[in-house]
Write an enzyme that holds these catalytic residues in place. Structure first.
Site, PDB file in Angstrom:
ATOM      1  N   TYR A 101      53.410  41.279  44.298  1.00  0.00           N
ATOM      2  CA  TYR A 101      52.076  40.838  43.884  1.00  0.00           C
ATOM      3  C   TYR A 101      51.066  41.835  44.426  1.00  0.00           C
ATOM      4  O   TYR A 101      51.105  42.197  45.611  1.00  0.00           O
ATOM      5  CB  TYR A 101      51.769  39.431  44.430  1.00  0.00           C
ATOM      6  CG  TYR A 101      50.338  39.032  44.155  1.00  0.00           C
ATOM      7  CD1 TYR A 101      50.008  38.343  43.001  1.00  0.00           C
ATOM      8  CD2 TYR A 101      49.306  39.399  45.030  1.00  0.00           C
ATOM      9  CE1 TYR A 101      48.697  38.012  42.717  1.00  0.00           C
ATOM     10  CE2 TYR A 101      47.982  39.088  44.748  1.00  0.00           C
ATOM     11  CZ  TYR A 101      47.691  38.399  43.592  1.00  0.00           C
ATOM     12  OH  TYR A 101      46.382  38.094  43.311  1.00  0.00           O
ATOM     13  N   GLU A 189      44.305  41.891  38.891  1.00  0.00           N
ATOM     14  CA  GLU A 189      45.571  41.458  39.472  1.00  0.00           C
ATOM     15  C   GLU A 189      46.759  42.000  38.685  1.00  0.00           C
ATOM     16  O   GLU A 189      46.741  42.031  37.467  1.00  0.00           O
ATOM     17  CB  GLU A 189      45.569  39.928  39.431  1.00  0.00           C
ATOM     18  CG  GLU A 189      46.723  39.259  40.097  1.00  0.00           C
ATOM     19  CD  GLU A 189      46.631  37.750  39.933  1.00  0.00           C
ATOM     20  OE1 GLU A 189      46.090  37.091  40.832  1.00  0.00           O
ATOM     21  OE2 GLU A 189      47.093  37.227  38.901  1.00  0.00           O
TER      22      GLU A 189
END
Ligand code: GDP
Ligand code: MN
Length: 440
Positions: A101, A189
């Protein structure tokens, strides 16, 4: 404004972040052609503006063009969390060794961008954040210094990247930060950022949120807005220049001014009601704007009463009242309404509304109470006693008096008492979530 995965990844690519090759398809035949052109295993990905598409069955692998066509046919038209899939992204499939992530968000408390990363990326990142938050590395970025290389190295070591990948990771992290800043994003993101079987980093998913208030600087990004993905009421509000945020309550609020709108929501809550929305019609609102606002409010089936709170400064109360009456004729509201109008030409404004059989009030407290009573089915005919809002100073004064009567050594006690606010104010103050969201 949210961007789709394919839009986000295209932007990432411009900042040097490696993404898989792929194209958008709106029909199963398109998907077949793209898969054939890519000439290898592909992944078919629903493009809807919600997270968790993978878990919802909106991300699937296809080994052949035939399979791509079948799967695209299944995913197109699928409903994911209330949104219909109209487009799929057909990307070459990646061989995944690990899912990382990597994201940047705006930390409003620090007023800085924060980069976050975790070795346990992918579909379970929410659980990681909830259950093992220490597995997420956070780095605050100084806006003047930018993202420093020592910081990206710190992140890379923190998530256990191999030495030979650090240089590549640094380029990706720097690209993501530049993208975040250039686009006036509030979030950028990559989840997952994968390490492939051959040890290469690649962004498989992308999400970007752009600050709506900065869109005037980015006409090219504003053009990326997907109206199909918005609630119709939000689209209408935006086109009419109304600031509107839907909430879960039952009292529709129509107010001129953002601060006044927040005060109105607080008052509603103070008297036991809950606001159905935040809505700022802005200054100088004409009848058509008032009508649009009323339509938007009444389109929400949870709304049981409408509360108008108008301060007439430049906006004249009689003008607003006429707007409300005109709007009522057009919209034909099915719920009771209360209006509080103060300021320029308030008498005339109230007169117009009373003639239209609308409940009026002269203070916000009275109006909020009436609206709450209407929702609870008590009807505003019930004469409510005037509310007494305790002045803030009462306690402080007593504390000072006490202090004067006692020894000076008791100073700390007096301070404590002074800090302790009356309950009414407290409940007004504790609503940061709603307040924050109303800013946008
Ligand atoms: P999200 O669920 O909406 O976040 O959609 P993602 O694009 O992140 O996809 C969800 C999951 O699908 C990822 O975490 C991967 O595990 C998997 N996935 C996505 N693309 C590929 C791919 O090209 N190959 C493989 N094997 N898995 C993929
Ligand atoms: Mn994802």
């Amino acid at each position: 404004m949210k961007l789709h995965e394919y839009q986000s990844k295209d932007l990432f690519a411009k900042y040097g972040i490696p993404i898989p090759k792929g194209e958008i398809a709106t029909t199963p035949e398109d998907a077949r052609r793209i898969a054939r052109d890519l000439g290898r295993r592909v992944v078919i990905k629903s493009q809807v503006l919600v997270g968790g598409r993978g878990k919802a069955g909106g991300v699937k692998l296809a080994n052949t063009p035939d399979e791509a066509e079948v799967i695209a046919g299944q995913i197109l038209g699928m409903n994911i969390k209330g949104l219909t899939v109209r487009k799929v992204l057909v990307d070459e499939a990646a061989d995944i060794a690990q899912e990382i992530y990597l994201g940047i968000v705006l930390d409003r408390l620090q007023a800085r961008a924060v980069m976050m990363a975790s070795a346990a990326g992918g579909m379970e990142i929410e659980e990681v954040a909830r259950e093992t938050p220490d597995k997420i590395i956070r780095i605050t970025i100084d806006p003047f210094l930018g993202l420093r290389e020592y910081q990206t190295r710190q992140i890379a070591y923190g998530i256990g990247l191999k030495r030979e990948m650090i240089k590549e990771f640094n380029l990706i992290a720097q690209g993501l930060y530049r993208c975040f800043v250039d686009l006036d994003a509030s979030l950028a993101e990559v989840n997952p950022l994968v390490i492939t079987g051959t040890g290469v980093l690649q962004a498989l998913d992308g999400k970007i949120l752009i600050d709506d208030n900065a869109l005037f600087r980015h006409p090219d990004l504003a053009a990326l807005r997907d109206v199909d993905e918005e609630a119709p009421s939000e689209t209408e509000a935006r086109q009419r220049g109304l600031s509107y945020i839907k909430l879960d309550g039952e009292i529709g609020c129509m107010v001129n001014g953002a601060g006044l709108a927040m005060a109105t929501m607080d008052m509603t809550q103070l008297f036991g009601g809950s606001p159905a929305n935040f809505l700022d019609i802005g200054g100088g609102a004409q009848a058509d704007k008032v009508a649009a606002a009323l339509r938007i409010i009444l389109a929400d089936s949870h709304v049981k009463a409408v509360l108008f709170n108008i301060f007439g400064g430049i906006t004249r109360c009689d003008e607003v009242a006429r707007g409300i009456v005109a709007a009522m004729e057009e919209v034909k509201p099915h719920v009771p309404m209360v209006a509080r109008l103060v300021g320029t030409n308030e008498e005339e404004g109230r007169h117009i509304l009373a003639a239209a059989h609308m409940q009026t009030a002269s203070t916000l407290a009275e109006a909020a109470q009436k609206a709450v009573a209407l929702v609870k089915g008590e009807g505003a005919v019930v004469q409510l006693p005037p509310v007494e809002i305790k002045p803030l100073k009462t306690k402080r004064v007593t504390a000072k008096k006490k202090l004067a009567a006692k020894k000076p050594a008791k100073k700390t006690v007096a301070k404590k008492a002074a800090v302790k606010k009356p309950t009414a104010r407290k409940s007004v103050a504790k609503k940061p979530a709603a307040k924050q969201s109303t800013r946008r």
